[in-house]
Design a protein around this motif. Structure first.
Motif, PDB file in Angstrom:
ATOM      1  N   ALA A 159      30.246  41.792  43.263  1.00 33.46           N
ATOM      2  CA  ALA A 159      29.718  42.166  44.373  1.00 33.46           C
ATOM      3  C   ALA A 159      29.449  41.231  45.349  1.00 33.46           C
ATOM      4  CB  ALA A 159      28.412  42.969  44.235  1.00 33.46           C
ATOM      5  N   GLN A 163      26.547  42.938  49.751  1.00 27.49           N
ATOM      6  CA  GLN A 163      26.430  44.216  48.855  1.00 27.49           C
ATOM      7  C   GLN A 163      25.257  43.878  47.868  1.00 27.49           C
ATOM      8  OE1 GLN A 163      30.174  44.171  47.107  1.00 27.49           O
ATOM      9  NE2 GLN A 163      30.646  46.149  48.081  1.00 27.49           N
ATOM     10  N   LEU A 167      22.732  46.884  48.532  1.00 28.07           N
ATOM     11  CA  LEU A 167      22.989  48.223  47.503  1.00 28.07           C
ATOM     12  C   LEU A 167      21.860  47.851  46.522  1.00 28.07           C
ATOM     13  CD1 LEU A 167      26.894  48.496  47.442  1.00 28.07           C
ATOM     14  CD2 LEU A 167      25.131  50.316  48.428  1.00 28.07           C
ATOM     15  N   LEU A 168      21.599  46.660  45.995  1.00 27.42           N
ATOM     16  CA  LEU A 168      20.653  46.441  44.981  1.00 27.42           C
ATOM     17  C   LEU A 168      19.042  46.115  45.432  1.00 27.42           C
ATOM     18  CD1 LEU A 168      20.041  46.051  41.865  1.00 27.42           C
ATOM     19  CD2 LEU A 168      21.067  43.947  42.100  1.00 27.42           C
TER      20      LEU A 168
ATOM     21  N   LEU B  98      20.817  51.481  37.750  1.00 31.10           N
ATOM     22  CA  LEU B  98      20.343  51.579  39.121  1.00 31.10           C
ATOM     23  C   LEU B  98      19.571  52.717  38.883  1.00 31.10           C
ATOM     24  CD1 LEU B  98      23.029  50.379  41.604  1.00 31.10           C
ATOM     25  CD2 LEU B  98      21.051  48.944  40.468  1.00 31.10           C
ATOM     26  N   ARG B 100      17.791  54.238  41.371  1.00 30.89           N
ATOM     27  CA  ARG B 100      17.557  55.210  42.812  1.00 30.89           C
ATOM     28  C   ARG B 100      18.855  55.667  43.076  1.00 30.89           C
ATOM     29  NH1 ARG B 100      21.135  52.567  46.685  1.00 30.89           N
ATOM     30  NH2 ARG B 100      21.539  50.800  44.974  1.00 30.89           N
ATOM     31  N   TYR B 113      33.540  47.289  43.872  1.00 28.31           N
ATOM     32  CA  TYR B 113      33.595  46.020  44.105  1.00 28.31           C
ATOM     33  C   TYR B 113      34.795  45.131  43.684  1.00 28.31           C
ATOM     34  CZ  TYR B 113      28.683  46.794  43.912  1.00 28.31           C
ATOM     35  OH  TYR B 113      27.647  47.380  44.207  1.00 28.31           O
ATOM     36  N   GLY B 114      35.119  43.937  44.313  1.00 35.48           N
ATOM     37  CA  GLY B 114      36.471  43.136  43.766  1.00 35.48           C
ATOM     38  C   GLY B 114      37.639  44.084  43.923  1.00 35.48           C
TER      39      GLY B 114
END
Ligand SMILES: Nc1ncnc2c1ncn2[C@@H]1O[C@H](COP(=O)(O)OP(=O)(O)O)[C@@H](O)[C@H]1O
Ligand SMILES: [Mg+2]
Lengths: 263, 253
Positions: A159, A163, A167-168, B98, B100, B113-114
């Protein structure tokens, strides 16, 4: 008896008791001292007499409190993001944030009036100063205490830094942010009141609750002073209630502090 | 059959200040497609270090590592990360979801990602498919706090599957689960292994290791035993046995 009935009944009983003691104290006072403690009836009567005035003052104070609160929220969030970037940045700024927190705004107030002018502007700045610290401290704390495992997970998935932050870290900081927001919400009306008391003016907008308080005390209108206190109290409730609902809306479906729903 | 993983004399030394910790001391290992291996050993014996090497999360100090025929030591950081996200899936002891975001969004995470970035639709279809594999299709919109520990770990397994990995690496995946839930999770692993995914997991529980095909025991950074499991357990049968035992207990009450 159901829990709900108790929830209403018990506070009602304490309230009635409180009013009874109030009257008892009042009537035990000598005649010439009684003006110091108006009865609830007198206070309600003064609401009727000064209603429009108080209403307008409350709106002015609410406006100052809300603007200061909103600015503090925006600026502190940006600031917290910057502080969260590295511990070096935090070390460089924390002492001064502490100082900002320690300096009583009352001392600043006269200078502020000269800098930005009396009235709403000063009230907003003073509210901002009072709300800023708890907000920035809590939000920064939230941003830097993200679960290390999750940070590593994000890095493993490659990420990007934005991000990772948006996002985190930012979502994980929300509970902390709302803790700060709750504190700021109780401080904002008080801040606006203090601001108005020291830097408010009747210029144009007629002043807020703090300014009204000065006028009422100079006129020895004690029931009106109590009415002003009651209005401030309501204003505080409104602020906290708003923040609590906002917090509930954004946290309840995932955060543990709210009861789990179904399964 | 070509080896999916080939380790040749792997060493790993941690250099933390004055003391050097020789965590892995010469491990050679071949994993073929369809292998299902449990790594066991006392705490500090180097299991996690070996897993981190296998996962391309950490480079060995010495030795050669071929992942699906590619020599990993020749790759730079980005190439390594791309290879990792293409070939490997990871499951952790602490689930690492995660809180939430919903189960589905958690599963979609690696694809955001990536270079694996997929289009929105494709992304969701694949994530839903993976949730279905682990038996949680009906919980897609649940948040982790609304799921049990076993369900959370299954979401994490679905997340590990989303990039179609050849090898699944799991460091103590049942460490935070009660024994029955652990068996359920092992059932998911067995099902995936039956479909051809190679699995390597760390566990310190002998019972759990018996659900695998092969057990590797480490001591002081070395492999001291590498055996095929003779009396293998099967999750379906074990769960049935547990249910029967529960029912019997209820009858005698
Ligand atoms: N990042 C690290 N830095 C320094 N030493 C480490 C690090 N990770 C592990 N070690 C050491 O390497 C040895 C093996 O650790 P580890 O692979 O975590 O063992 P296990 O997973 O079998 O408990 C231990 O002595 C541990 O203290
Ligand atoms: Mg370990």
């Amino acid at each position: 008896m159901s829990k709900r009935t108790l929830n209403i009944l018990l506070p009602a009983i304490t309230g009635a008791l409180f009013v009874a003691i109030w009257y008892a104290v009042r009537f035990s006072m000598s005649e010439e001292m009684r003006f110091l403690l108006p009865t609830p009836g007198e206070i309600i009567a003064s609401f009727q007499a000064n209603g429009t005035e108080l209403g307008r003052a409350a709106l002015n104070t609410a406006e100052g409190a809300l603007l200061g609160f909103l600015f503090a929220t925006l600026v502190s969030s940006a600031f917290a993001l910057a502080l969260s970037v590295s511990s070096l940045v935090r070390i460089s700024f924390y002492p001064y944030l502490m100082m900002l927190q320690m300096i009583p705004v009352i001392i600043f107030a006269p200078i502020l009036v000269l800098w930005v002018g009396p009235g709403l502007k000063s009230v907003v700045v003073i509210t901002f100063l009072i709300c800023f610290f708890p907000l920035v401290v809590n939000t920064t704390q939230g941003l830097v205490s993200t679960d290390r495992n999750l940070v590593e997970l994000f890095r493993m998935y490659r990420a990007s830094r934005p991000q990772e932050i948006f996002l985190l870290r930012a979502p994980a900081a929300l509970p902390y942010f709302f803790t700060g927001l709750r504190i700021a919400a109780t401080l904002a009306p008080i801040g606006a009141l203090v601001g108005d008391y020291t830097a408010g003016s009747s210029a144009g907008d007629g002043g807020g609750l703090g300014f009204q308080a000065i006028i009422y005390s100079s006129q020895a209108k004690y029931p009106a002073l109590f009415a002003t206190a009651a209005v401030t109290c309501v204003l505080g409730f409104v602020f906290v209630a708003l923040v609590l609902s906002l917090s509930w809306l954004s946290l309840h479906h995932w955060h543990d502090s709210y009861e789990r729903t179904d399964n | 059959m070509p080896a999916v993983v080939q380790l040749e004399d792997i060493h790993k030394t941690y250099d933390s200040g004055e003391v050097q910790v020789h965590a892995v001391r010469g491990v050679s290992l071949t994993l073929n497609s369809g292998d299902f291996m449990a790594i066991m050993g006392a705490s500090g014996s180097g299991k996690s270090t070996l897993m981190n090497t296998l996962g391309c999360l950490d480079r060995p100090t010495r030795g050669r590592y071929l992942l699906d025929g590619v020599d990993v030591s020749g790759l730079d950081r980005n190439e390594l990360a791309d290879l990792r996200n293409e070939k490997l899936g990871f499951v952790f002891q602490g689930f690492n979801l995660l809180s939430r975001t919903t189960a589905l969004e958690n599963v979609e995470l690696p694809m955001l990602y990536g270079r694996q970035r997929a289009s929105g639709r494709d992304l969701q279809t694949r994530a839903e498919h993976c949730l279905q594999i682990v038996g949680l299709a009906d919980r897609a919109d649940h948040f982790p706090s609304q799921l049990s520990g076993g369900q959370q770990q299954r979401v994490a397994i679905a997340r590990a599957l989303v990039n179609n990995p050849q090898v699944l690496l799991a460091d103590e995946p049942t460490g935070n689960l009660d024994s029955k839930t652990a068996v359920e999770v092992m059932g998911v692993f067995q099902k995936l292994n039956d479909q051809g995914i190679t699995i390597v997991m760390v566990t310190h529980e002998l019972d759990i290791a018996r659900f695998c095909k092969r057990n590797l025991i480490m001591r002081d950074g070395r492999v001291v035993s590498d055996i095929t499991v003779a009396d293998r357990l099967f999750a379906d049968a074990e769960l049935q046995r547990l249910r029967d035992a529960e029912a019997a207990a209820k009858l005698t009450d």
